[in-house]
Design an enzyme around this catalytic site. Sequence first.
Site, PDB file in Angstrom:
ATOM      1  N   GLU A  54      -9.795   5.889   2.978  1.00 21.10           N
ATOM      2  CA  GLU A  54     -10.185   5.125   4.166  1.00 21.10           C
ATOM      3  C   GLU A  54     -10.097   6.037   5.373  1.00 21.10           C
ATOM      4  OE1 GLU A  54      -8.599   1.309   6.873  1.00 21.10           O
ATOM      5  OE2 GLU A  54      -7.774   1.676   4.866  1.00 21.10           O
ATOM      6  N   GLU A  96       0.829  -1.193   0.000  1.00 18.88           N
ATOM      7  CA  GLU A  96       0.000   0.000   0.000  1.00 18.88           C
ATOM      8  C   GLU A  96       0.870   1.252   0.000  1.00 18.88           C
ATOM      9  OE1 GLU A  96      -2.782  -0.328   3.272  1.00 18.88           O
ATOM     10  OE2 GLU A  96      -2.834  -2.508   3.095  1.00 18.88           O
TER      11      GLU A  96
END
Length: 426
Positions: free
Chosen positions: A341, A248
Amino acid sequence: MGIVGRKTKTRHSTSNLPLPLPHHHHLLLLCFFLLQTVLVESSSLNYTRYRQVSALRLERIQRHLDKINKPPVLTIQSPDGDLIDCVHKRKQPALDHPLLKNHKIQKVPTEMPKGMKLNVQRDDGIKGVMSGGAWQMWHQNGTRCPKGTVPIRRSRVHDVLRAKSLYDFGKKQRRFSSLSRRSDAPDVVSGNGHEHAIAYTGSSEEVYGAKATINVWEPSIQVVNEFSLSQIWILSGSFDGSDLNSIEAGWQSDSYQATGCYNLLCAGFIQTNSRIAIGAAISPISSYDANQYDITILIWKDPKVGNWWMSFGDNTLVGYWPAEIFTHLADKATMVEWGGEVVNTRANGQHTSTQMGSGHFADDGFGKASYFRNLEVVDTDNSLSSVNNILTLAENTNCYDIKSSYNNKWGTYFYYGGPGNNPQCP
């Protein structure tokens, strides 16, 4: 670091936005391997005033810091309070990983994705960074790390105190749940307080990398154990959480360190660039209805060696995740996600007002809503191609939403985000 500016001439307004806590905005890298996630980020706030700390605990923390902070060749003071240690590249914490004991550092990848040229770092810095070169706060005094070293943000006592415990320092919170879910659903679930607005590929694809240009903002954070991030996820393995590999990369804003570890202290990612400090603050950032800035991130698997490389901006190499630390990603990825997120702790029994992206919904469009543009994946032929037929997901569109589209200039793109708490998101 390839931050691109776009200007509009309309007025600047921040009305109806919640007053932010002091928070920090930074480049982050994460590596998820068998449920051990590495989050790379920064913060300079002192947490000691919020917690009583015994002398014994402080002593334990200091011993831990003495182990993870490697002896620097040079230390650079950043204007935001960070200390950037220039550490010899062979002494960086990634090489403490037991699987990397005999690892030989790969200087450059054997291949870039087809059609892309390698931007090799020069001894005097990197090429292709936006004019002035001061896209990270620590660059502003003009001092650079010497050749053969990598810049690492120094971890200090108050950094560790933001974690629940010394054990938790350096570990990202799990975002998995035992809730039933479709086999092809993306790796998200809101039952544990994590909420998303993402685009994703189908789970049956073979993927060897991903790319996107990400709009950079500074969303406000409501409480100390929440964060807001925007990033790329490259995934492979079991989506029930038993054996999932994930790489990520993107940017994150937080008020205090809620999760993760700092800079390169968690073993895994090997940095090769002496100008990019993973975790140091990015500057400048976008403003509402005014100048817009974005960053381009490419992650791909070296087709001959198997390491997963990351480049930034105009193909400037940052470093790589070694093949040795993975199981499923040692072969290929099966899904890519792009998007935002947040953590919603429901402080005071209400949905958090922590913002995602710019804090505005997708319909507000350019200059107001945050975006990802030019979404691409690397295929089996090591070629980049525009993503077609992406799927989107947002658990609660009254709080955060996402809308995708396509045009010739931006390719596949989407706007996403939102304010969190509002009359329709109580």
